[in-house]
Design an enzyme around this catalytic site. Structure first.
Site, PDB file in Angstrom:
ATOM      1  N   CYS A   2       0.721  -1.092  -0.308  1.00  0.00           N
ATOM      2  CA  CYS A   2       0.008   0.058  -0.249  1.00  0.00           C
ATOM      3  C   CYS A   2       1.266   1.211  -0.525  1.00  0.00           C
ATOM      4  CB  CYS A   2      -0.790  -0.004   1.357  1.00  0.00           C
ATOM      5  SG  CYS A   2      -1.602  -1.236   1.279  1.00  0.00           S
ATOM      6  N   ARG A  27       1.534   1.578  -5.735  1.00  0.00           N
ATOM      7  CA  ARG A  27       2.233   0.596  -4.914  1.00  0.00           C
ATOM      8  C   ARG A  27       0.187  -0.179  -4.388  1.00  0.00           C
ATOM      9  NH1 ARG A  27       6.842   1.577  -2.359  1.00  0.00           N
ATOM     10  NH2 ARG A  27       5.981   0.585  -0.515  1.00  0.00           N
ATOM     11  N   TRP A  75      -3.702  -1.857  -1.621  1.00  0.00           N
ATOM     12  CA  TRP A  75      -3.464  -3.098  -2.328  1.00  0.00           C
ATOM     13  C   TRP A  75      -4.185  -3.866  -1.019  1.00  0.00           C
ATOM     14  CZ3 TRP A  75      -0.409  -7.480  -2.405  1.00  0.00           C
ATOM     15  CH2 TRP A  75      -0.635  -8.393  -3.464  1.00  0.00           C
ATOM     16  N   ASN A 101       0.466  -0.116   6.215  1.00  0.00           N
ATOM     17  CA  ASN A 101       1.002  -1.016   5.223  1.00  0.00           C
ATOM     18  C   ASN A 101       1.332  -2.369   5.439  1.00  0.00           C
ATOM     19  OD1 ASN A 101       2.162  -2.002   2.885  1.00  0.00           O
ATOM     20  ND2 ASN A 101       4.108  -1.052   2.431  1.00  0.00           N
ATOM     21  N   GLY A 102       1.196  -3.382   5.513  1.00  0.00           N
ATOM     22  CA  GLY A 102       1.584  -4.915   6.340  1.00  0.00           C
ATOM     23  C   GLY A 102       0.693  -5.318   6.244  1.00  0.00           C
ATOM     24  N   GLU A 487      10.243 -13.836 -19.445  1.00  0.00           N
ATOM     25  CA  GLU A 487       9.746 -12.552 -18.665  1.00  0.00           C
ATOM     26  C   GLU A 487       9.168 -12.432 -20.081  1.00  0.00           C
ATOM     27  OE1 GLU A 487      10.293  -8.788 -16.881  1.00  0.00           O
ATOM     28  OE2 GLU A 487      10.362 -10.281 -16.528  1.00  0.00           O
ATOM     29  N   LYS A 491       5.314 -10.761 -19.279  1.00  0.00           N
ATOM     30  CA  LYS A 491       4.696  -9.349 -18.942  1.00  0.00           C
ATOM     31  C   LYS A 491       3.895  -9.761 -19.530  1.00  0.00           C
ATOM     32  CE  LYS A 491       7.393  -7.292 -17.347  1.00  0.00           C
ATOM     33  NZ  LYS A 491       7.582  -7.820 -16.390  1.00  0.00           N
ATOM     34  N   GLU A 494       0.956 -10.460 -16.880  1.00  0.00           N
ATOM     35  CA  GLU A 494       0.761  -9.460 -16.130  1.00  0.00           C
ATOM     36  C   GLU A 494      -0.050  -8.076 -16.737  1.00  0.00           C
ATOM     37  OE1 GLU A 494       4.869  -8.652 -13.298  1.00  0.00           O
ATOM     38  OE2 GLU A 494       5.060  -7.929 -15.601  1.00  0.00           O
ATOM     39  N   HIS A 510       8.489 -32.391 -25.472  1.00  0.00           N
ATOM     40  CA  HIS A 510       7.966 -32.936 -23.920  1.00  0.00           C
ATOM     41  C   HIS A 510       7.029 -32.319 -23.525  1.00  0.00           C
ATOM     42  CE1 HIS A 510      12.162 -34.710 -23.616  1.00  0.00           C
ATOM     43  NE2 HIS A 510      12.575 -34.003 -24.650  1.00  0.00           N
ATOM     44  N   LYS A 609       2.872  -2.748  -7.130  1.00  0.00           N
ATOM     45  CA  LYS A 609       4.625  -2.911  -7.649  1.00  0.00           C
ATOM     46  C   LYS A 609       5.738  -3.731  -6.922  1.00  0.00           C
ATOM     47  CE  LYS A 609       7.746  -1.469 -10.128  1.00  0.00           C
ATOM     48  NZ  LYS A 609       7.942  -1.595 -11.315  1.00  0.00           N
TER      49      LYS A 609
END
Length: 614
Positions: A2, A27, A75, A101-102, A487, A491, A494, A510, A609
């Site tokens: 947050c 955030r 968040w 935050n936490g 990666e 992307k 996301e 496979h 983030k």
């Protein structure tokens, strides 16, 4: 995670808080709120589900006066996103307001005890439990707010960055942290409080980063006071933040993500500045100069990271093993910390994190330190927790990354890992002098080659329109480009919400080959390197099953260009440096597909983030 912002001083607090929330919205962005104390010592708490813009609309025509306040963008961890669960949370009496935050892990036990004392709860959050606990301690023992906060925090288990207001004492903010970032900005007779320096830099570049279990007592026109949870005073260490306000703005780009993709050539120049010399024939890292013995005697390197940083770590493994001849393990930090790993004093643990606050990576660092390992941090955020917890390390110096999907941080991390591997190899005499010189010179040319790739943005944008229909993507690469395939798939997932998987190309047979049909786009990293013939064979297998191939090839390639449905030609470089080139078109492809689908690329759903809680 947050975003926290606070202000106390002589200015109007609300404009500072709302601007700060916008800077911190990357955030967390499922709800937002603000608490202000006006001149009548009334506490006004406004909060709403949605983004900061929704909060602005909500407070229209409401009392937003006052020169002290705290604000929060959320968040969700405990409790679904809604107005009731949004921060700030306030105590039963309405005297206290708190942002957090936490995660308070023992909130359920504390909540039951408070219920027995007659406390009622409005929300489903752990944060409300903390503000009610502070008030209970304050009222039952007739204690000042500072002491009540200290006692309450000694009884909680978990992570927190908090700021507390008491409407009866409007000349102070009490703030504290443990395992979640919090920074105090020092102005001219006023103070700013935030999760990171981005909302503060407009007003001051003088900051104090709080350490774990430190409490700040913030009063205007007084010196900043910091104590630990047992009221022992600690001398604040004031630092100067090197950040430009322009780095926090879009600069004419429609989105931060696109801006940050295009910033990468300049960012890598900044990353290499002072490390690759002007003649481009040598690399100097101060960490290796200062800690040569510990690094050279290492029997093993262990890279710990999460998400995009983990993909950078896989490339780092290739580089270090290739050039330094030292075994390297790459671990998800979340798994490493819980599986009782074998670590000893001859190990070097490399912790990679853009924010420097990733909870699992921080915990992995603490575990490794306890076992005597030497810790090397690779971070972007100066003054963050991981650099303060490691023995040494290197900043990537790519500037603030606001877009949730990491772009320039990834290439910055790969660049630092490349310099680290080459620097160590030179000291260990495990690399040929001529090849070392060739690599350093080619590394210095990468930013210019990146610019050439970025010139293909329009072509990639047009190409992306074809693939908005897709429900699945496959990304294939080999060697140094296998982590780039991972990666690239990440992307796309996301920001476009299209399911995508990255695979080593040889593993296609496979299992994943069963998925290939005319509806399956397959992105193949097929540059001309030692694996070229193998990749060519993989493409032929895909085409035999009517798969649609988008191939990244080296300029001038004709063979794969004839086979593939679409081709993106890239400048030639040395194989080990290819990830710095091949990742750019994959970032652009993900970005443009998401835009075509109408997605919010800077603030994708369910993502924050940096993950500062488990």
């Amino acid at each position: 995670m947050c975003g926290i912002i606070g202000y106390i001083g002589k200015r109007k607090a609300f404009p500072i808080l709302i601007k700060g929330l916008k800077r911190l919205e990357y955030r967390g962005y499922d709800s937002a709120g603000v608490a202000l104390i006006n001149e009548k010592h009334e506490m006004n708490v406004y909060k709403t589900k949605g983004k900061v813009s929704d909060l602005e609309e909500f407070v229209a025509h409401k009392d937003i006066t006052g020169s002290v306040g705290i604000a929060h963008t959320r968040w969700a961890t405990h409790g679904e996103p809604c107005q009731v669960n949004a921060h700030p949370h306030y105590s039963s009496s309405g005297n206290l307001a708190l942002i957090h935050n936490g995660i308070i892990e023992n909130y359920a036990t504390l909540k039951e005890k408070l219920k027995l004392k007659g406390y009622q709860f409005r929300s489903g959050t752990d944060t409300e439990v903390l503000v009610q606990l502070i008030e209970f301690i304050q009222d039952s023992k007739q204690l000042p707010l500072l002491t009540a906060v200290e006692i309450a925090l000694r009884s909680v288990v978990g992570a927190y960055a908090i700021a507390v207001l008491d409407r009866r004492y409007p000349d102070q903010i009490i703030a504290a942290r443990k395992s979640s970032p919090l920074v105090v900005g020092i102005g001219e007779g006023d103070f700013f409080l935030a999760s990171d320096a981005s909302p503060i830099i407009e007003y001051t570049n003088k900051v104090v980063y709080l350490d774990d279990e430190e409490v700040a007592i913030i009063r205007p026109d007084e010196e900043l006071k910091i104590v630990n949870l047992h009221s022992v005073e600690i001398t604040p260490e004031v630092k100067t933040v090197d950040m430009e306000l322009s780095q926090l703005e879009k600069g004419g780009y429609p989105h931060f993500m696109l801006k940050e993709i295009f910033e990468q050539p300049n960012c890598l120049n900044d990353c290499m500045r002072g490390r690759v010399n002007t003649g481009a024939d040598n690399i100097v890292l101060s960490a290796i100069i200062d800690h040569k013995e510990q690094l050279l005697k290492a029997r093993r390197f262990i890279i710990v990271a999460c998400g995009t940083s983990w993909h950078a770590g896989l490339i780092g493994k290739h580089l270090i093993e290739n050039f330094c001849r030292i075994p390297v393990e790459v671990e998800y930090a979340s798994e490493f910390r819980y599986r009782n790993p074998v670590i000893n004093g001859q190990d070097v643990v490399i912790a990679i994190s853009q924010s420097g606050e990733t909870a699992d990576t921080l915990a992995a660092v603490e575990l490794a330190r306890k076992h005597g390992a030497f810790i090397y941090g690779i971070c972007n955020a100066v003054g963050s927790s991981i650099p303060r917890s490691t023995h040494t390390g290197s900043y990537i110096h790519v500037g603030p990354e606001i877009g949730v999907a990491s772009t320039k941080a990834f290439t910055g991390q790969v660049t630092v890992l490349t310099m680290l591997a080459l620097c160590l190899a030179k000291e260990k005499h495990t690399i040929d002098d001529a090849f070392y010189l060739q690599l350093v010179r080619e590394l210095s040319l990468i930013p210019e080659k990146m610019k050439r790739v970025l010139e293909m943005d329009t072509k990639i944008s047009q190409l992306s329109r074809i693939f908005t229909y897709a429900h699945n993507f496959l990304y294939l690469g080999r060697g140094f480009n296998y982590p780039v395939a991972l990666e690239g798939a990440l992307k796309l997932k996301e920001i476009s919400y299209i399911h995508a998987e990255g695979y080593p190309a040889a593993e296609m047979k496979h299992g994943p080959i069963a998925l290939i049909d005319a509806e399956m786009p397959v992105v193949v990293l097929a540059t001309r390197n030692a694996m070229y013939e193998k990749i060519l064979s993989n493409i032929q297998e895909i085409k035999a099953r009517k798969g649609k191939v988008i191939a990244l090839v080296t300029e001038g390639d004709e063979e794969i260009s004839r086979l593939a449905d679409d081709v993106i030609e890239l400048p030639k470089t040395i194989e080990c440096l290819e990830p710095l080139i091949t990742t750019i078109p994959l970032q652009l492809l993900a970005y443009h597909i998401a835009i075509c689908k109408g997605k919010d690329v800077d603030q994708p759903r369910n993502l924050a983030k940096s993950v500062t809680v488990e």
